[in-house]
Design a protein around this motif. Sequence first.
Motif, PDB file in Angstrom:
ATOM      1  N   THR A   1       2.606  -1.636  -6.125  1.00 53.12           N
ATOM      2  CA  THR A   1       2.854  -0.768  -4.986  1.00 53.12           C
ATOM      3  C   THR A   1       2.251  -1.438  -3.746  1.00 53.12           C
ATOM      4  OG1 THR A   1       2.619   1.513  -4.160  1.00 53.12           O
ATOM      5  CG2 THR A   1       0.695   0.526  -5.207  1.00 53.12           C
ATOM      6  N   ARG A   2       2.503  -0.887  -2.589  1.00 52.32           N
ATOM      7  CA  ARG A   2       1.788  -1.364  -1.399  1.00 52.32           C
ATOM      8  C   ARG A   2       0.323  -0.947  -1.534  1.00 52.32           C
ATOM      9  NH1 ARG A   2       4.233  -2.858   3.818  1.00 52.32           N
ATOM     10  NH2 ARG A   2       2.138  -2.357   4.616  1.00 52.32           N
ATOM     11  N   CYS A   3      -0.569  -1.847  -1.161  1.00 53.99           N
ATOM     12  CA  CYS A   3      -1.999  -1.557  -1.278  1.00 53.99           C
ATOM     13  C   CYS A   3      -2.411  -0.364  -0.424  1.00 53.99           C
ATOM     14  CB  CYS A   3      -2.821  -2.784  -0.895  1.00 53.99           C
ATOM     15  SG  CYS A   3      -2.508  -4.234  -1.922  1.00 53.99           S
ATOM     16  N   ASP A   4      -1.655  -0.091   0.643  1.00 49.29           N
ATOM     17  CA  ASP A   4      -2.002   1.014   1.531  1.00 49.29           C
ATOM     18  C   ASP A   4      -1.211   2.292   1.239  1.00 49.29           C
ATOM     19  OD1 ASP A   4       0.514   0.300   2.402  1.00 49.29           O
ATOM     20  OD2 ASP A   4      -0.082  -0.244   4.445  1.00 49.29           O
ATOM     21  N   SER A   5      -0.554   2.331   0.068  1.00 51.25           N
ATOM     22  CA  SER A   5       0.303   3.485  -0.252  1.00 51.25           C
ATOM     23  C   SER A   5      -0.481   4.700  -0.707  1.00 51.25           C
ATOM     24  CB  SER A   5       1.299   3.103  -1.350  1.00 51.25           C
ATOM     25  OG  SER A   5       0.616   2.887  -2.587  1.00 51.25           O
TER      26      SER A   5
END
Length: 306
Positions: free
Chosen positions: A123-127
């Motif tokens: 996933t995106r690390c900032d999700s």
Amino acid sequence: MKLFTTTALALLVASSALAEGWQDDYQVLKFGILSGENEQDRIMRNDPLRAYLAETLGVEVEIFTAGNYDGVIQALAADQIEIARLGSSSYAAAYTATNGGVVPTLTSEKMDGSTGYYSIVVTRCDSGIENLEDAAGKVHAFADPDSTSGYAVPYFNMVNLEGFKPEEHFGTVTFSGSHEAGVTGVVNGTFDTAATYQNNDADGVFQRMEDKGMIDAGLVCKIWESPEITSGPWTFRGNLPEALIEDVTAAIEAFPTADPEGYKLYSSWTAEDPNPDTGFMRVNAERYEWIVEMREWIKQERRSGS
């Protein structure tokens, strides 16, 4: 004169044997490679092997690509190509499509002697998504229906290990078409999570995409990892001459030592990888029976809709 005559006779016999070999009937060999990455990079990485095989075997060798995994599988089943480098699940698909008419001979071996890799979900690390439970109701992308790490293994483990069915757990389940497309979709926000693979935390699809400048480093994080998967095999049509299968297998087996630089490009070697591919190990159909059975389970699961 007698020695000359004996030597000349031996050379004549050897030349006649070569002339009667499989090369006469197979002057062009085609090997298929799966769509795990974009076509330009696939061809670039495999071209050293193509050139080496052509020189070693004395025949023309061509690379066959397709837009998805099934294109390579069907080309093998339809006798359009002779050889394919398949994943475990795509091998199982080819085995089923040909009623067992394919022959696996080699798989990749790493420096520590292991022959496996891992399916992962990213996933995106900032999700804000830190695990599969957090991804409930989100958009999840598998890679390709014939991908081992991008579909079969994560699907099987989500049901049997994690305790949920993807179609019920995620808000939307789709296929990205390839591993790189899945990672790109996560980065761009098209998908919240995507299934792909890695060999270890230093070498995998998204790490290679970072190395190639396709995505920025630090954007993609792993939130799930499968048990180890058996690496897929170099696979031949079963209706080919045994001598052809053995000669090509032996040539591929010797590739890492015959052309070390070419092999490094082929295997995506990097100095940072703590456990890089170093060569090949012989395998047979028995090694992949569990994958064939797993694919059949998934097929039945999808048919039942349960």
